[in-house]
Design an enzyme around this catalytic site. Structure first.
Site, short mmCIF file in Angstrom:
data_model
loop_
_atom_site.label_atom_id
_atom_site.label_comp_id
_atom_site.label_asym_id
_atom_site.label_seq_id
_atom_site.Cartn_x
_atom_site.Cartn_y
_atom_site.Cartn_z
N HIS A 1 2.02 2.98 -3.27
CA HIS A 1 1.08 3.67 -4.17
C HIS A 1 1.42 5.14 -4.34
CE1 HIS A 1 -1.96 1.22 -5.92
NE2 HIS A 1 -2.08 0.51 -4.82
N GLN B 1 0.83 -1.20 0.00
CA GLN B 1 0.00 0.00 0.00
C GLN B 1 0.87 1.25 0.00
OE1 GLN B 1 -3.31 -0.13 -0.50
NE2 GLN B 1 -2.96 2.04 -0.80
N ASP C 1 -6.85 -6.09 -5.14
CA ASP C 1 -6.43 -5.01 -6.04
C ASP C 1 -6.52 -5.45 -7.49
OD1 ASP C 1 -5.90 -3.26 -4.04
OD2 ASP C 1 -3.71 -3.37 -4.17
N GLU D 1 -9.82 1.88 4.35
CA GLU D 1 -10.22 1.48 2.99
C GLU D 1 -10.02 -0.04 2.86
OE1 GLU D 1 -7.54 2.85 -0.01
OE2 GLU D 1 -8.82 2.21 -1.67
N HIS D 2 -8.82 -0.50 3.19
CA HIS D 2 -8.53 -1.94 3.20
C HIS D 2 -8.22 -2.36 4.62
CE1 HIS D 2 -7.00 -0.38 -0.71
NE2 HIS D 2 -7.66 -1.41 -1.19
N1 HSO Z 1 -4.78 -0.46 -3.91
C1 HSO Z 1 -5.38 0.38 -4.92
C2 HSO Z 1 -5.79 -0.34 -6.16
C3 HSO Z 1 -4.66 -0.85 -7.02
N2 HSO Z 1 -3.57 -1.45 -6.58
C4 HSO Z 1 -4.57 -0.85 -8.37
C5 HSO Z 1 -2.84 -1.83 -7.59
N3 HSO Z 1 -3.43 -1.44 -8.70
C6 HSO Z 1 -6.55 1.14 -4.31
O1 HSO Z 1 -7.50 0.32 -3.78
ZN ZN Z 2 -2.90 -1.38 -4.58
#
Ligand code: HSO
Ligand code: ZN
Length: 430
Positions: free
Chosen positions: A258, A255, A356, A322-323
């Site tokens: 990101h 996470q 994901d 969220e997660h």
């Molecule tokens: N964790 C992200 C979604 C994602 N991860 C897309 C990898 N690609 C948001 O929920």
């Molecule tokens: Zn992700």
């Protein structure tokens, strides 16, 4: 990562504060962009592509030739993976369909409810540091299943004016043929007001940076719905001694990579587990290509040691992640007490990455505490529910007096008369 031990309830909000969003400042930048797109249409989109994406765009819509070329560029193994993911996501979302509802609430009074697709939807897929072709699946599949008439996908071009081949491959796979080379607030503006190339839509979906988020909020003031308000992505892992520290660290890092504003939280049942996970993070972080991004995200991330499970659950529900990943001995008991979370991942072998990409659940989820009052994207997000009713002569005789009484008490005489006039007609007819 900062470590806090057994904080009292009054400290939770401060310690688990999410990165502050500079909403007002961002709106100041986004508003003129929206205005320009509204006024100048395609011309504004091209101007902003030059300014922000550093590319001169001749044609905003992706051509069929571009799609064909992109397909040949996607590695066959990746194609197979995308197909597998598509299958699972389709299966899970198709099962979400609910049958039409038809029932008589009392004799002669029939009430119905039907799902009707939202006609035109806009899907935003971020480009930037990672091309999120998985988001094409997560938004495009339910849009298709719902039966939306028009699906328009907006995504920013690279410096050569191209869209990432995997995005085009995925869009083509699920039958999306209107793809616009536009990103950022200007893309959202185009979907909101419509331009020569981009049709105006009824609802806009998808993640994005703070500019996209601000533009989506402004879109709602112009009669367009959005999937949900959004902030940076986040995960909370709840771990006790049954958790594998290396797995937990890997999930937190997945996470954190990101974005610099992502937030990751570990709630551990003891300091010993917290320390082990911390060591693992140190160990694994160095190996990541995106370590600089992850490192920054970890700077505002937290480990909370919560020996009492009851309090840990309270804290999780208060934070509304969220997660949420749950790796504890009595997982079922804990899961049943979770009331605020976007999506829950249960057990040592359920990484967030599964959701994901490919398990079947949707990855467009409420962030920033909105899991308290919003659901993630699902089939329903692309549907409206229309109710219908049909009342017979017998039905109005049965129900009429109730309506008359209530209308009278609300001092709405015209309402009452709409019933009385019919009852009188039926009485006179006899
Ligand atoms: N964790 C992200 C979604 C994602 N991860 C897309 C990898 N690609 C948001 O929920
Ligand atoms: Zn992700």
């Amino acid at each position: 990562m900062k470590l806090i031990v057994n904080p009292s309830r009054s400290e939770w909000a401060k310690e688990l504060q999410r990165p502050i969003q500079k909403t007002k400042e961002i709106e100041k930048i986004v508003k003129p962009i929206m205005r320009k797109v509204k006024r100048m249409g395609d011309k504004a989109l091209k101007k902003f592509a030059l300014e922000y994406d550093h590319v001169q765009i001749k044609t905003l819509l992706v051509s069929a030739e571009e799609v064909q070329k992109a397909k040949s560029l996607v590695d066959p193994d990746l194609q197979a993976a995308i197909l597998q993911a598509k299958e699972n996501i389709e299966t899970f979302h198709a099962a979400q369909a609910t049958p039409d509802l038809v029932m008589e609430t009392m004799e002669g009074v029939t009430c119905m409810r039907r799902s009707v697709p939202i006609q035109r939807v806009g899907l935003y897929v971020p480009g930037g540091t990672a091309p999120l072709f998985s988001t094409v699946l997560m938004l495009g599949i339910p849009a298709n299943l719902a039966g939306c008439d028009e699906i328009i996908l907006c995504t920013p071009p690279d410096k050569e004016g191209n869209i990432h081949p995997a995005i085009l491959f995925t869009a083509d796979l699920i039958g999306i043929d209107k793809i616009v080379k536009a990103g950022g607030a200007q893309a959202v503006a185009a979907l909101t007001f419509g331009t020569e190339s981009v049709p105006k839509v009824d609802k806009i979906f998808g993640p994005g940076n703070q500019y996209v988020t601000a533009a989506k909020q402004l879109a709602t003031k112009n009669g367009v719905a959005i999937d949900m308000p959004a902030g940076p992505s986040e995960v909370l892992v709840y771990a006790d001694s049954s958790a594998v520290p290396a797995f937990v660290a890997a999930d937190l890092l997945s996470q954190a990579e990101h974005g610099v504003d992502s937030q990751v939280v570990l709630v551990a049942s003891s300091e010993k587990i917290a320390k082990k996970v911390q060591e693992e993070i140190e160990e694994q972080l160095g190996k990541l290509p995106r370590k600089e991004i992850a490192k920054k995200a970890l700077e505002h991330s937290v480990i909370v040691v919560m020996p009492k499970q009851e309090k840990a659950i309270e804290l999780i529900n208060d934070y509304a992640p969220e997660h949420l990943i749950i790796c504890v001995e009595n997982e079922d008991e804990v899961v049943s007490q979770i009331v605020n979370a976007g999506s829950v991942f249960i057990g040592n072998f359920t990484p967030e990455s599964a959701g994901d990409y490919a398990s079947g659940t949707n990855h467009t989820l409420p962030t920033y505490g909105y899991a308290r009052n919003y659901s993630g994207v699902s089939l329903d997000s692309f549907l409206k529910k229309i109710t219908y009713q049909k009342i017979t002569e017998k039905g109005i005789k049965n129900l009429g007096p109730t309506i008359e009484k209530m209308a009278e008490a609300e001092h709405l005489d015209a309402h009452k008369r709409a019933v009385s006039i019919r009852l009188k007609y039926l009485k006179d007819k006899k």
